[in-house]
Motif scaffolding. Structure first.
Motif, PDB file in Angstrom:
ATOM      1  N   LYS A  91       0.839  -1.208   0.000  1.00  0.00           N
ATOM      2  CA  LYS A  91       0.000   0.000   0.000  1.00  0.00           C
ATOM      3  C   LYS A  91       0.873   1.256   0.000  1.00  0.00           C
ATOM      4  O   LYS A  91       0.614   2.206  -0.736  1.00  0.00           O
ATOM      5  CB  LYS A  91      -0.925  -0.027   1.217  1.00  0.00           C
ATOM      6  CG  LYS A  91      -1.914   1.140   1.292  1.00  0.00           C
ATOM      7  CD  LYS A  91      -2.846   0.965   2.472  1.00  0.00           C
ATOM      8  CE  LYS A  91      -3.716   2.187   2.702  1.00  0.00           C
ATOM      9  NZ  LYS A  91      -4.609   2.500   1.593  1.00  0.00           N
ATOM     10  N   MET A  92       1.942   1.237   0.838  1.00  0.00           N
ATOM     11  CA  MET A  92       2.850   2.387   0.893  1.00  0.00           C
ATOM     12  C   MET A  92       3.540   2.594  -0.461  1.00  0.00           C
ATOM     13  O   MET A  92       3.720   3.727  -0.915  1.00  0.00           O
ATOM     14  CB  MET A  92       3.906   2.169   1.983  1.00  0.00           C
ATOM     15  CG  MET A  92       3.365   2.305   3.405  1.00  0.00           C
ATOM     16  SD  MET A  92       4.562   1.775   4.649  1.00  0.00           S
ATOM     17  CE  MET A  92       5.831   3.025   4.441  1.00  0.00           C
ATOM     18  N   TYR A  93       3.910   1.490  -1.108  1.00  0.00           N
ATOM     19  CA  TYR A  93       4.587   1.569  -2.407  1.00  0.00           C
ATOM     20  C   TYR A  93       3.648   2.152  -3.454  1.00  0.00           C
ATOM     21  O   TYR A  93       4.019   3.016  -4.259  1.00  0.00           O
ATOM     22  CB  TYR A  93       5.067   0.184  -2.832  1.00  0.00           C
ATOM     23  CG  TYR A  93       5.934   0.195  -4.068  1.00  0.00           C
ATOM     24  CD1 TYR A  93       7.304   0.399  -3.971  1.00  0.00           C
ATOM     25  CD2 TYR A  93       5.379   0.018  -5.333  1.00  0.00           C
ATOM     26  CE1 TYR A  93       8.112   0.427  -5.098  1.00  0.00           C
ATOM     27  CE2 TYR A  93       6.174   0.048  -6.471  1.00  0.00           C
ATOM     28  CZ  TYR A  93       7.541   0.251  -6.348  1.00  0.00           C
ATOM     29  OH  TYR A  93       8.327   0.287  -7.467  1.00  0.00           O
ATOM     30  N   ALA A  94       2.392   1.669  -3.444  1.00  0.00           N
ATOM     31  CA  ALA A  94       1.413   2.106  -4.454  1.00  0.00           C
ATOM     32  C   ALA A  94       1.082   3.590  -4.303  1.00  0.00           C
ATOM     33  O   ALA A  94       0.887   4.304  -5.290  1.00  0.00           O
ATOM     34  CB  ALA A  94       0.141   1.266  -4.344  1.00  0.00           C
ATOM     35  N   GLU A  95       1.034   4.061  -3.048  1.00  0.00           N
ATOM     36  CA  GLU A  95       0.606   5.438  -2.803  1.00  0.00           C
ATOM     37  C   GLU A  95       1.771   6.405  -2.621  1.00  0.00           C
ATOM     38  O   GLU A  95       1.575   7.613  -2.565  1.00  0.00           O
ATOM     39  CB  GLU A  95      -0.292   5.486  -1.553  1.00  0.00           C
ATOM     40  CG  GLU A  95      -1.597   4.699  -1.720  1.00  0.00           C
ATOM     41  CD  GLU A  95      -2.413   4.650  -0.434  1.00  0.00           C
ATOM     42  OE1 GLU A  95      -1.915   5.180   0.585  1.00  0.00           O
ATOM     43  OE2 GLU A  95      -3.526   4.098  -0.459  1.00  0.00           O
ATOM     44  N   GLY A  96       3.007   5.884  -2.527  1.00  0.00           N
ATOM     45  CA  GLY A  96       4.150   6.740  -2.219  1.00  0.00           C
ATOM     46  C   GLY A  96       4.716   7.451  -3.436  1.00  0.00           C
ATOM     47  O   GLY A  96       4.416   7.124  -4.581  1.00  0.00           O
ATOM     48  N   ASP A  97       5.586   8.434  -3.163  1.00  0.00           N
ATOM     49  CA  ASP A  97       6.270   9.143  -4.247  1.00  0.00           C
ATOM     50  C   ASP A  97       7.505   8.343  -4.673  1.00  0.00           C
ATOM     51  O   ASP A  97       7.761   7.242  -4.170  1.00  0.00           O
ATOM     52  CB  ASP A  97       6.659  10.554  -3.796  1.00  0.00           C
ATOM     53  CG  ASP A  97       7.514  10.552  -2.527  1.00  0.00           C
ATOM     54  OD1 ASP A  97       8.054   9.483  -2.176  1.00  0.00           O
ATOM     55  OD2 ASP A  97       7.646  11.615  -1.904  1.00  0.00           O
ATOM     56  N   ASP A  98       8.297   8.899  -5.595  1.00  0.00           N
ATOM     57  CA  ASP A  98       9.463   8.186  -6.129  1.00  0.00           C
ATOM     58  C   ASP A  98      10.472   7.847  -5.032  1.00  0.00           C
ATOM     59  O   ASP A  98      11.071   6.778  -5.019  1.00  0.00           O
ATOM     60  CB  ASP A  98      10.141   9.018  -7.224  1.00  0.00           C
ATOM     61  CG  ASP A  98       9.279   9.099  -8.476  1.00  0.00           C
ATOM     62  OD1 ASP A  98       8.369   8.257  -8.602  1.00  0.00           O
ATOM     63  OD2 ASP A  98       9.504   9.996  -9.304  1.00  0.00           O
TER      64      ASP A  98
END
Length: 215
Positions: free
Chosen positions: A182-189
């Motif tokens: 979830k963090m990966y999908a919603e996070g920035d670069d």
């Protein structure tokens, strides 16, 4: 303006004595009469004003709102600057047992709409209403049963349950994996690079630990 031209031509006709001039004036008179007939009749001022006032501009979908509840009602608060200045009939709400839609017509040249489908629980159509307050519309949905609502719609409930199920898992590592995804999908670069680095280092450590040592 055409009417004034026609009156002047008629006046000239009464004073002229020469046939050629009279024929020219008669032709002009006939032409002006046809032009005046082809024009639409002028609208009374009050009708024109009424039409102007009923014309709204483009339609805006309302997304921002607040809500709370009592034992008997679910209350939805929609902020709209100046809504109290509109005629009451310009603020319309249609209710069904599991939905409502709001239409505010011609507020500062725009129409505003909001629709809620699949309400969490059934409401009483007859008991539901709307109130116009200063810079706000209050939609009051009368509950059919006096019970607490966890959210407004069935879709919200299902979304919350799916999210909860993703974290409430018997395997702690699986729960952690879901959080990282979830963090990966919603996070920035930057967030994605950090997670990727941690993932690679974790796999390298796991791989080294799994290789048997030949003695």
């Amino acid at each position: 303006q055409l009417q004034k031209d026609l009156e002047e031509v008629k006046e000239l006709l009464t004073n002229t004595t020469r046939k050629r001039v009279r024929d020219v004036l008669l032709a002009e008179k006939h032409k002006l009469e046809l032009e005046i007939k082809s024009q639409p009749p002028p609208k009374p001022k009050d009708v024109a004003e009424e039409e102007k006032s009923s014309l709204g501009g483009y339609t805006v979908k309302i997304n921002n709102y607040g809500w709370d509840q009592s034992d008997k009602f679910v209350k939805i608060y929609i902020s709209l600057n100046g809504v109290q200045k509109l005629p009451a009939e310009n603020v319309q709400v249609n209710f069904t047992e599991r939905s409502f839609d709001l239409l505010v017509k011609n507020l500062n040249g725009k129409n505003y709409t909001m629709t809620f489908n699949n309400l969490l629980k059934p409401i009483s159509v007859e008991g539901s209403s709307r109130k116009i307050k200063t810079d706000m519309v209050l939609v009051m949905c009368k509950k059919k049963r006096e019970e607490k609502w966890d959210c407004l719609t069935q879709v919200e409930k299902e979304s919350k349950e799916k999210e909860k199920a993703a974290y409430d898992t018997a395997d702690p590592s699986e729960g952690l994996m879901n959080i990282l995804k979830k963090m990966y999908a919603e996070g920035d670069d930057e967030m994605k690079r950090t997670i990727n680095k941690a993932w690679v280092e974790s796999r390298e450590k796991q791989y080294k630990g799994d290789i048997p040592m030949d003695i």
